[in-house]
Design a protein around this motif. Structure first.
Motif, short mmCIF file in Angstrom:
data_model
loop_
_atom_site.label_atom_id
_atom_site.label_comp_id
_atom_site.label_asym_id
_atom_site.label_seq_id
_atom_site.Cartn_x
_atom_site.Cartn_y
_atom_site.Cartn_z
N LYS A 1 13.50 27.88 17.11
CA LYS A 1 13.19 28.18 15.72
C LYS A 1 12.39 27.06 15.06
O LYS A 1 11.44 27.30 14.32
CB LYS A 1 14.49 28.43 14.95
N ASP A 2 12.78 25.82 15.34
CA ASP A 2 12.10 24.69 14.70
C ASP A 2 10.64 24.57 15.14
O ASP A 2 9.79 24.11 14.38
CB ASP A 2 12.84 23.39 15.01
N LYS A 3 10.38 24.96 16.38
CA LYS A 3 9.02 24.81 16.92
C LYS A 3 8.14 26.02 16.60
O LYS A 3 6.92 25.91 16.58
CB LYS A 3 9.07 24.60 18.43
N LEU A 4 8.77 27.18 16.40
CA LEU A 4 7.99 28.39 16.17
C LEU A 4 7.41 28.44 14.76
O LEU A 4 6.36 29.02 14.53
CB LEU A 4 8.85 29.63 16.41
N GLY A 5 8.10 27.85 13.80
CA GLY A 5 7.60 27.85 12.43
C GLY A 5 6.58 26.75 12.20
O GLY A 5 6.20 26.01 13.11
N THR A 6 6.14 26.66 10.96
CA THR A 6 5.23 25.59 10.56
C THR A 6 6.02 24.53 9.82
O THR A 6 6.64 24.83 8.79
CB THR A 6 4.11 26.13 9.64
N PRO A 7 6.06 23.30 10.30
CA PRO A 7 6.89 22.28 9.65
C PRO A 7 6.32 21.85 8.31
O PRO A 7 5.12 21.99 8.04
CB PRO A 7 6.86 21.12 10.66
N GLU A 8 7.19 21.32 7.48
CA GLU A 8 6.75 20.75 6.21
C GLU A 8 5.85 19.55 6.50
O GLU A 8 6.10 18.76 7.40
CB GLU A 8 7.97 20.29 5.40
N LYS A 9 4.78 19.44 5.69
CA LYS A 9 3.87 18.31 5.85
C LYS A 9 3.74 17.58 4.52
O LYS A 9 3.82 18.19 3.44
CB LYS A 9 2.49 18.80 6.30
N ARG A 10 3.54 16.27 4.61
CA ARG A 10 3.42 15.44 3.42
C ARG A 10 2.26 14.46 3.56
O ARG A 10 1.96 13.99 4.66
CB ARG A 10 4.71 14.66 3.18
N GLN A 11 1.62 14.19 2.42
CA GLN A 11 0.58 13.17 2.39
C GLN A 11 1.28 11.82 2.26
O GLN A 11 1.91 11.53 1.24
CB GLN A 11 -0.34 13.38 1.19
N VAL A 12 1.23 11.01 3.32
CA VAL A 12 2.02 9.77 3.39
C VAL A 12 1.10 8.55 3.46
O VAL A 12 0.12 8.55 4.23
CB VAL A 12 2.97 9.79 4.60
N SER A 13 1.42 7.55 2.67
CA SER A 13 0.73 6.25 2.74
C SER A 13 1.77 5.16 2.88
O SER A 13 2.91 5.31 2.43
CB SER A 13 -0.10 6.00 1.47
N GLN A 14 1.39 4.06 3.51
CA GLN A 14 2.32 2.95 3.66
C GLN A 14 1.58 1.62 3.63
O GLN A 14 0.43 1.53 4.08
CB GLN A 14 3.13 3.06 4.96
N ILE A 15 2.24 0.62 3.06
CA ILE A 15 1.74 -0.76 3.12
C ILE A 15 2.79 -1.56 3.87
O ILE A 15 3.98 -1.55 3.50
CB ILE A 15 1.52 -1.34 1.72
N VAL A 16 2.38 -2.25 4.93
CA VAL A 16 3.31 -3.01 5.77
C VAL A 16 3.27 -4.48 5.37
O VAL A 16 2.19 -5.08 5.26
CB VAL A 16 2.98 -2.84 7.26
N PHE A 17 4.46 -5.06 5.16
CA PHE A 17 4.59 -6.47 4.79
C PHE A 17 5.28 -7.23 5.93
O PHE A 17 6.07 -6.64 6.69
CB PHE A 17 5.42 -6.60 3.51
N PRO A 18 5.04 -8.53 6.03
CA PRO A 18 5.64 -9.31 7.12
C PRO A 18 7.14 -9.52 6.96
O PRO A 18 7.85 -9.77 7.93
CB PRO A 18 4.88 -10.63 7.09
N ASN A 19 7.66 -9.43 5.71
CA ASN A 19 9.09 -9.66 5.52
C ASN A 19 9.58 -8.89 4.30
O ASN A 19 8.79 -8.37 3.48
CB ASN A 19 9.39 -11.16 5.37
N VAL A 20 10.90 -8.87 4.14
CA VAL A 20 11.53 -8.11 3.06
C VAL A 20 11.19 -8.69 1.69
O VAL A 20 10.96 -7.95 0.71
CB VAL A 20 13.06 -8.07 3.25
N ASP A 21 11.12 -10.03 1.59
CA ASP A 21 10.88 -10.66 0.30
C ASP A 21 9.53 -10.24 -0.29
O ASP A 21 9.43 -9.91 -1.48
CB ASP A 21 10.93 -12.18 0.43
N GLU A 22 8.49 -10.26 0.54
CA GLU A 22 7.17 -9.86 0.05
C GLU A 22 7.15 -8.39 -0.32
O GLU A 22 6.54 -7.99 -1.32
CB GLU A 22 6.10 -10.15 1.11
N ALA A 23 7.82 -7.57 0.47
CA ALA A 23 7.86 -6.14 0.17
C ALA A 23 8.60 -5.88 -1.13
O ALA A 23 8.18 -5.06 -1.96
CB ALA A 23 8.52 -5.39 1.33
N GLN A 24 9.72 -6.58 -1.34
CA GLN A 24 10.51 -6.38 -2.56
C GLN A 24 9.74 -6.86 -3.79
O GLN A 24 9.78 -6.23 -4.86
CB GLN A 24 11.83 -7.13 -2.46
N ALA A 25 9.02 -7.96 -3.63
CA ALA A 25 8.22 -8.47 -4.74
C ALA A 25 7.14 -7.47 -5.13
O ALA A 25 6.87 -7.23 -6.33
CB ALA A 25 7.59 -9.81 -4.36
#
Length: 633
Positions: free
Chosen positions: A264-288
């Motif tokens: 069933k999961d493969k026969l239908g069309t899955p939900e799709k989303r426009q996704v963007s991401q910014i990757v940071f070297p550590n949690v502190d920079e990301a949280q800031a």
């Protein structure tokens, strides 16, 4: 073997695979020809290149890997019969010998490469880099495992490849095509011509009176071979394939619904989303960064501050399963549209994830896929039935039963064609309609004989057994049998002769300053044009022979050429001939130069390897080669 060649090369897949296989080998070394054959090998040795032995198992693994790679490219496996028919087995052998010859010479010259340098090359390979642009150990392991390598095996193999590259690079270093060569090739490829032309047909030939009996008889005597009856064969065959056995209507809804629930999961069309991401070297920079967004800094401003491009952060409109990092995928598919996540610890760093447009998924409906599911279930069941019937058919054939007798006993439908020639036509010149599309039973039958117990033909996941029941040898037909055909051919020849004469007269007049429009008006024909075409172009409605003839004729010159049939002739004039200006610094010329350099390098390396194999000695155990590739079958 000849049956296999004809069978394998008679369809688009065969031609396609042939092109891919030859192209891959030309890029590698461009080596053709077969090494000298010697005897006295050990049972486990397939070939010797100098002091290097290529083991039976080593070549078997290489050959199997190459077959599987070709199969993956085309979505279907390449059989040993097809591989042998295309010469793919010999090509793999020659590439293996060439690699061994280069390895042997590298050892003779004392060439080497440190483990550190090998690792540097691997780390720089873009295939092994993750989304952050750095070497990804997990990706590296997954890729080499997919191709059947252990890490140690891959490192050793890459070291050999690098050393071969050093040798090949030395041999081909400094090669550069001359400006004259580039100029000539550029002109040849890019020259454009325009023409005007007139088609001459039966109307321009005038009235052709019917031939007298004496003329027709004389013509028939001179061309009797053209009307000769071909050899015909009477054949019978029976097909056992999943398509013949499996019927989708025989599968119950209960069975189909079980498969539907599983997929069933493969026969239908899955939900799709426009996704963007910014990757940071550590949690502190990301949280800031997340805090700044909460204070009013826009996502786009943050991207610009970090000197990133849109392509660096945009993952596109994707399904959840398409996002490689599970943590990022979970975050992206838990946010509402327009929201930005809190810092997410992902596989490649700490990320902020933004969701744009959300495209809802479509749930499958059983009724819309029920028939396809039933067909699939029926085909799967039929494969087992095919194997069972194959064994029974072979037992019957082994007991002396003919194809028709065995089919009748097993309750299968056999097909008998009373007469068919090599081209698959019956004595009425119509194609034999009882032969399924893609079944090459006719050529197989013409390579057999009456009373021969033939091997079955592989066909559509099943098998076809056939017998040659009778042979009608070729013979000369009498005039009475083919009188209408002879008269038609005679008339066509008369028309063609008149048209050639008229075309010759028109070309002479054009050469003396006449205009094609005037000549066309005089014979009731119209002037057509074809403008600005290249040598390899195929303008709609323009015969290919006319294009070739136009490039054999100078500008403003006139010529003639056959048309598309025996009663068409064409007179033409070249009205324009242009070559674009040549700029040696243009992108097109640089691309052309790169192509020429690669071609010259391949040729130079091929010559070097051929000489190298001869110098250090190369021998092949043909019996072992046949065992691995099935060439002896």
């Amino acid at each position: 073997m000849l049956r296999g060649i004809r069978k394998a090369s008679s369809n688009w897949l065969g031609k396609a695979i042939m092109t891919v296989a030859m192209g891959a080998l030309i890029v590698s070394f461009g080596i053709w020809g077969i090494a000298d054959i010697f005897r006295g090998f050990g049972q486990s040795t397939l070939a010797k290149v100098g002091h290097t032995e290529i083991s039976l198992n080593e070549f078997r693994q290489t050959y199997t890997d190459r077959l599987q790679q070709i199969g993956r490219q085309f979505g279907r496996p390449l059989t040993q019969e097809q591989a042998h028919a295309f010469g793919f087995d010999r090509q793999v052998l020659q590439q293996t010998l060439a690699e061994a010859a280069l390895d042997e010479r590298a050892r003779q010259l004392g060439l080497g490469q440190s483990d550190a340098e090998t690792m540097r090359v691997i780390f720089a390979d873009p295939n092994f880099k993750g989304m952050n642009g750095q070497f990804d150990p997990a990706r590296f392991e997954a890729i080499i495992r997919n191709f059947g390598y252990s890490e140690a095996h891959y490192l050793a193999d890459q070291k050999r490849v690098s050393l071969r590259g050093q040798l090949a690079g030395t041999i081909s270093a400094g090669l550069s095509p001359s400006n004259t060569l580039m100029d000539v090739l550029y002109r040849f490829q890019n020259e454009r011509r325009s023409i005007e032309y007139v088609r001459l047909g039966p109307a321009q030939a005038g009235t052709i009176d019917p031939p007298s009996p004496e003329v027709l008889a004389s013509y028939f005597d001179k061309h009797k071979a053209q009307f000769r009856a071909p050899e015909y064969r009477k054949i019978a065959f029976v097909a056992i394939t999943p398509e013949e056995i499996g019927k989708w209507s025989d599968v119950s809804d209960e069975d189909a619904k079980k498969l539907f629930e599983q997929r069933k999961d493969k026969l239908g069309t899955p939900e799709k989303r426009q996704v963007s991401q910014i990757v940071f070297p550590n949690v502190d920079e990301a949280q800031a960064a997340r805090s700044r967004i909460a204070s009013g800094t826009s996502w786009d401003d943050l991207v610009k501050e970090r000197k990133l491009k849109e392509s660096d952060v945009d993952l596109g409109l994707v399904a959840k399963s398409s996002i490689l990092d599970p943590a990022v995928a979970n975050a992206a598919f838990s946010l509402p549209s327009g929201e930005i996540s809190q810092p997410v610890q992902g596989r490649f760093g700490v990320a902020l994830v933004k969701v744009g447009v959300i495209q809802p998924g479509i749930k499958p409906d059983y009724a819309s896929v029920a028939q396809d599911l039933k067909k699939e279930i029926a085909m799967e069941r039929a494969h087992d039935k095919v194997g069972e019937l194959r064994d029974k058919m072979e037992d019957e054939r082994g007991g002396g039963a003919s194809v028709v007798e065995a089919a009748k006993k097993l309750g299968l439908a056999s097909v008998t064609i009373d007469a068919v020639d090599r081209s698959g036509k019956t004595p009425t010149s119509q194609p034999a309609t009882k032969i399924p599309p893609g079944l090459d039973v006719v050529s197989q039958a013409f390579n057999s004989d009456v009373g021969v117990d033939n091997d079955p033909i592989s066909y559509h996941g099943g098998y076809v057994w056939y017998d040659v029941l009778g042979i009608t040898p070729p013979r000369d037909r009498t005039l009475d049998e083919v009188k209408d055909q002879v008269e038609t051919r005679w008339k066509d020849d008369q028309i063609a002769t008149r048209l050639r004469t008229k075309a010759t007269d028109m070309v002479q007049k054009l050469g003396q300053g006449g205009k094609l429009a005037d000549e066309a008006a005089g014979i009731g024909a119209k002037v057509e044009t074809a403008a600005s075409f290249k040598r390899e172009d195929s303008p709609p409605g323009v015969p290919s022979g006319l294009i070739a003839a136009a490039y054999r004729t100078a500008k403003d010159g006139a010529g003639q050429t056959p048309g598309t049939g025996p009663t068409e002739w064409i007179v033409f004039r070249v009205t324009d001939d242009t070559v674009p200006p040549i700029d040696l610094n243009s992108a097109d010329m640089k691309k052309l130069k790169d192509q020429l350099v690669r071609g010259l390098a391949d040729e130079q390396v091929a010559l070097y390897v051929a000489k190298l194999e001869k110098e250090i000695g190369t021998s092949v155990n043909e019996a072992a080669f046949a065992q691995v590739t099935g060439a002896q079958q």
